[in-house]
Design a protein around this motif. Sequence first.
Motif, PDB file in Angstrom:
ATOM      1  N   LYS A 265       0.829  -1.207   0.000  1.00  0.00           N
ATOM      2  CA  LYS A 265       0.000   0.000   0.000  1.00  0.00           C
ATOM      3  C   LYS A 265       0.862   1.256   0.000  1.00  0.00           C
ATOM      4  O   LYS A 265       0.605   2.212  -0.747  1.00  0.00           O
ATOM      5  N   LEU A 266       1.894   1.271   0.831  1.00  0.00           N
ATOM      6  CA  LEU A 266       2.796   2.421   0.883  1.00  0.00           C
ATOM      7  C   LEU A 266       3.568   2.559  -0.429  1.00  0.00           C
ATOM      8  O   LEU A 266       3.783   3.669  -0.928  1.00  0.00           O
ATOM      9  N   ALA A 267       3.981   1.424  -0.998  1.00  0.00           N
ATOM     10  CA  ALA A 267       4.695   1.452  -2.274  1.00  0.00           C
ATOM     11  C   ALA A 267       3.823   2.061  -3.366  1.00  0.00           C
ATOM     12  O   ALA A 267       4.301   2.860  -4.182  1.00  0.00           O
ATOM     13  N   GLU A 268       2.535   1.701  -3.379  1.00  0.00           N
ATOM     14  CA  GLU A 268       1.634   2.242  -4.389  1.00  0.00           C
ATOM     15  C   GLU A 268       1.477   3.749  -4.242  1.00  0.00           C
ATOM     16  O   GLU A 268       1.460   4.478  -5.227  1.00  0.00           O
ATOM     17  N   SER A 269       1.373   4.225  -3.008  1.00  0.00           N
ATOM     18  CA  SER A 269       1.260   5.669  -2.781  1.00  0.00           C
ATOM     19  C   SER A 269       2.483   6.409  -3.300  1.00  0.00           C
ATOM     20  O   SER A 269       2.372   7.441  -3.972  1.00  0.00           O
ATOM     21  N   LEU A 270       3.667   5.872  -3.009  1.00  0.00           N
ATOM     22  CA  LEU A 270       4.903   6.484  -3.502  1.00  0.00           C
ATOM     23  C   LEU A 270       4.953   6.440  -5.021  1.00  0.00           C
ATOM     24  O   LEU A 270       5.302   7.432  -5.675  1.00  0.00           O
ATOM     25  N   PHE A 271       4.623   5.294  -5.590  1.00  0.00           N
ATOM     26  CA  PHE A 271       4.661   5.125  -7.041  1.00  0.00           C
ATOM     27  C   PHE A 271       3.755   6.148  -7.731  1.00  0.00           C
ATOM     28  O   PHE A 271       4.167   6.817  -8.685  1.00  0.00           O
ATOM     29  N   ILE A 272       2.530   6.281  -7.245  1.00  0.00           N
ATOM     30  CA  ILE A 272       1.587   7.222  -7.859  1.00  0.00           C
ATOM     31  C   ILE A 272       2.097   8.649  -7.756  1.00  0.00           C
ATOM     32  O   ILE A 272       2.053   9.421  -8.720  1.00  0.00           O
ATOM     33  N   ALA A 273       2.603   9.005  -6.568  1.00  0.00           N
ATOM     34  CA  ALA A 273       3.098  10.374  -6.363  1.00  0.00           C
ATOM     35  C   ALA A 273       4.294  10.679  -7.261  1.00  0.00           C
ATOM     36  O   ALA A 273       4.417  11.795  -7.793  1.00  0.00           O
TER      37      ALA A 273
ATOM     38  N   LYS B 284      12.071 -10.158  -9.360  1.00  0.00           N
ATOM     39  CA  LYS B 284      10.992 -11.070  -9.743  1.00  0.00           C
ATOM     40  C   LYS B 284      10.404 -11.808  -8.551  1.00  0.00           C
ATOM     41  O   LYS B 284       9.260 -12.297  -8.608  1.00  0.00           O
ATOM     42  N   VAL B 285      11.158 -11.890  -7.452  1.00  0.00           N
ATOM     43  CA  VAL B 285      10.683 -12.602  -6.265  1.00  0.00           C
ATOM     44  C   VAL B 285       9.671 -11.794  -5.460  1.00  0.00           C
ATOM     45  O   VAL B 285       9.035 -12.338  -4.547  1.00  0.00           O
ATOM     46  N   ASN B 286       9.510 -10.501  -5.768  1.00  0.00           N
ATOM     47  CA  ASN B 286       8.546  -9.660  -5.046  1.00  0.00           C
ATOM     48  C   ASN B 286       7.218  -9.661  -5.800  1.00  0.00           C
ATOM     49  O   ASN B 286       7.004  -8.869  -6.720  1.00  0.00           O
ATOM     50  N   GLN B 287       6.318 -10.533  -5.402  1.00  0.00           N
ATOM     51  CA  GLN B 287       5.049 -10.684  -6.103  1.00  0.00           C
ATOM     52  C   GLN B 287       4.182  -9.427  -5.995  1.00  0.00           C
ATOM     53  O   GLN B 287       3.467  -9.077  -6.936  1.00  0.00           O
ATOM     54  N   ALA B 288       4.239  -8.742  -4.867  1.00  0.00           N
ATOM     55  CA  ALA B 288       3.444  -7.523  -4.705  1.00  0.00           C
ATOM     56  C   ALA B 288       3.926  -6.428  -5.652  1.00  0.00           C
ATOM     57  O   ALA B 288       3.126  -5.645  -6.177  1.00  0.00           O
ATOM     58  N   ALA B 289       5.233  -6.384  -5.902  1.00  0.00           N
ATOM     59  CA  ALA B 289       5.776  -5.398  -6.837  1.00  0.00           C
ATOM     60  C   ALA B 289       5.345  -5.717  -8.266  1.00  0.00           C
ATOM     61  O   ALA B 289       5.011  -4.807  -9.045  1.00  0.00           O
ATOM     62  N   LEU B 290       5.345  -6.992  -8.614  1.00  0.00           N
ATOM     63  CA  LEU B 290       4.871  -7.387  -9.944  1.00  0.00           C
ATOM     64  C   LEU B 290       3.396  -7.025 -10.117  1.00  0.00           C
ATOM     65  O   LEU B 290       2.980  -6.560 -11.185  1.00  0.00           O
ATOM     66  N   ALA B 291       2.610  -7.197  -9.055  1.00  0.00           N
ATOM     67  CA  ALA B 291       1.193  -6.849  -9.114  1.00  0.00           C
ATOM     68  C   ALA B 291       1.007  -5.344  -9.270  1.00  0.00           C
ATOM     69  O   ALA B 291       0.097  -4.886  -9.983  1.00  0.00           O
ATOM     70  N   LEU B 292       1.861  -4.562  -8.631  1.00  0.00           N
ATOM     71  CA  LEU B 292       1.808  -3.105  -8.765  1.00  0.00           C
ATOM     72  C   LEU B 292       2.032  -2.690 -10.215  1.00  0.00           C
ATOM     73  O   LEU B 292       1.287  -1.869 -10.769  1.00  0.00           O
ATOM     74  N   ALA B 293       3.057  -3.265 -10.840  1.00  0.00           N
ATOM     75  CA  ALA B 293       3.346  -2.945 -12.237  1.00  0.00           C
ATOM     76  C   ALA B 293       2.187  -3.339 -13.139  1.00  0.00           C
ATOM     77  O   ALA B 293       1.785  -2.576 -14.030  1.00  0.00           O
ATOM     78  N   GLU B 294       1.644  -4.511 -12.912  1.00  0.00           N
ATOM     79  CA  GLU B 294       0.524  -4.982 -13.740  1.00  0.00           C
ATOM     80  C   GLU B 294      -0.700  -4.087 -13.565  1.00  0.00           C
ATOM     81  O   GLU B 294      -1.379  -3.753 -14.535  1.00  0.00           O
ATOM     82  N   HIS B 295      -0.963  -3.682 -12.319  1.00  0.00           N
ATOM     83  CA  HIS B 295      -2.122  -2.834 -12.033  1.00  0.00           C
ATOM     84  C   HIS B 295      -2.028  -1.500 -12.770  1.00  0.00           C
ATOM     85  O   HIS B 295      -3.053  -0.923 -13.149  1.00  0.00           O
TER      86      HIS B 295
END
Length: 283
Positions: free
Chosen positions: A213-221, A238-249
């Motif tokens: 959630k915090l990563a997404e806020s930073l990414f958007i900003a 590639k081992v960070n599944q949440a990061a891959l999901a962020l990119a896909e989203h």
Amino acid sequence: MQDQAFTIKVMTEKEVGIAIDWAAKEGWNPGLHDAHNYYKADPNGFLIGYLGDEAIATISVVKYDSSFAFLGFYIVKPEYRGKGYGMQIWQAGLAYLKHCNIGLDGVIEQQDNYKKSGFKLAYRNIRFEGSGGGYAPENLETIELATLPFADIKEYDKTLFPADRSGFTQNWINQPNSKALGILENGRLAGYGVIRACREGFKIAPLYANTAKLAESLFIALKTSTRYDETIYLDIPKVNQAALALAEHHNMKPSFETARMYTKEKPHLPLDKVFGVTSFEIG
């Protein structure tokens, strides 16, 4: 006619620009100020090989301390490949890093060659690209990183990198043509990110956060500091599944992969907090 001598020397900061230009030709898309920032990480850690007066080979061997280093910019001019010059500068670089655990991000096809020098695969990184722009919701808790004491940033960064790189980090977060943001949780730094102008578009590097959630806020900003018609890049373990999901989203598409390799044991780092790698060249 006498053969020209091949000589290897430590680069000046200006000569680091040669390695940056060659990396751009290889498709690595360096940042506009990478030469200065990388050089500050270790002024002795950049080697260049000359055949007579012509620069034909480069390598970076940035030593962060006596135990950890990172290798990059291993490039030989195309017309001089296969003649042994690359191996000479490679061996000179490894000699400088004797006893260190050495990391690198290599192209997937070269893994077997790196294994011959003792490198072992740890995981892969994937470069994603997508469109910039957008609007940041008013409730985003991001702050300008420069408003925080640097000691707080240093303390957070040291949990995510195998060695102290505070000198480099201080330059990195204050470079021109960039924006550096942090995010707080319970009054403490819980993530930060930097977006910088590159030869093409912008790279978000690094992107660190305690939660998705915090990563997404930073990414958007960070993303909203660019235009819709500009491209942004994010290099994800590639081992960070949440990061891959962020990119896909955010409709980002993979463009290529690297093999993260080390000569010794893989450093014990919380890769679930690494949503974007700082640099494929120096770690």
